[in-house]
Design a protein around this motif. Sequence first.
Motif, PDB file in Angstrom:
ATOM      1  N   THR A  44       0.860  -1.177   0.000  1.00 21.48           N
ATOM      2  CA  THR A  44       0.000   0.000   0.000  1.00 21.48           C
ATOM      3  C   THR A  44       0.896   1.225   0.000  1.00 21.48           C
ATOM      4  O   THR A  44       2.072   1.147   0.341  1.00 21.48           O
ATOM      5  N   ARG A  99      -3.257  -0.310  -9.379  1.00 20.72           N
ATOM      6  CA  ARG A  99      -3.910   0.028  -8.107  1.00 20.72           C
ATOM      7  C   ARG A  99      -5.230  -0.729  -8.037  1.00 20.72           C
ATOM      8  O   ARG A  99      -6.044  -0.638  -8.950  1.00 20.72           O
ATOM      9  N   GLN A 141      -8.480  -1.196  -5.434  1.00 17.21           N
ATOM     10  CA  GLN A 141      -9.119  -0.707  -4.212  1.00 17.21           C
ATOM     11  C   GLN A 141      -9.408  -1.874  -3.270  1.00 17.21           C
ATOM     12  O   GLN A 141      -9.872  -2.934  -3.692  1.00 17.21           O
ATOM     13  N   SER A 142      -9.111  -1.666  -2.000  1.00 20.98           N
ATOM     14  CA  SER A 142      -9.373  -2.682  -0.990  1.00 20.98           C
ATOM     15  C   SER A 142     -10.871  -2.883  -0.831  1.00 20.98           C
ATOM     16  O   SER A 142     -11.619  -1.915  -0.705  1.00 20.98           O
ATOM     17  N   ARG A 175     -12.353   1.455   1.399  1.00 20.99           N
ATOM     18  CA  ARG A 175     -12.351   2.138   0.102  1.00 20.99           C
ATOM     19  C   ARG A 175     -11.244   3.180  -0.008  1.00 20.99           C
ATOM     20  O   ARG A 175     -10.912   3.600  -1.100  1.00 20.99           O
ATOM     21  N   TYR A 200      -5.659   1.396  -1.255  1.00 23.74           N
ATOM     22  CA  TYR A 200      -5.381   0.757  -2.536  1.00 23.74           C
ATOM     23  C   TYR A 200      -4.181  -0.169  -2.394  1.00 23.74           C
ATOM     24  O   TYR A 200      -3.179   0.195  -1.795  1.00 23.74           O
TER      25      TYR A 200
END
Length: 144
Positions: free
Chosen positions: A54, A84, A86-87, A91, A94
Amino acid sequence: MSSGLQSVDPRLGLLLRQAHRRAAAAFAEALAPLELSGRHFGVMMLLAQDGTSTQKQLIADLGSDKAGMVRTVDELDRRGFVRRVQSPKDRRLYHLSLTDAGREVFVEARRLAGVAAQDIFADLTTAEQATLASLLSRVVEPSH
């Protein structure tokens, strides 16, 4: 000394700074044909090593500031070298990884950096280089 402390050579900080400046200049010159900077290379090296990270972790690992890291990752993303994602759990977070193109350019960047490193450390034997790496690791990550 009665306190048991050893005297520290006052030149150490300056020598580390001068060594860093020499290495940074050599790597900048070596990576210039790929239009990469030392910052780009550092991020790519950690992503190649760890697989994913990250921005927050890269900032911690590289000692970078947030704005500089955002700029570096944005540049690598624009060039198609970093992905990238997004988790799903957060949110704002990344996960970063190298793309296939990023891995390809990193192979060449590592080769060019290796040539520069050979020049920088040419006056040290292999054993001296290993000792230097061990000593610097202990300075960076003290055991106490």
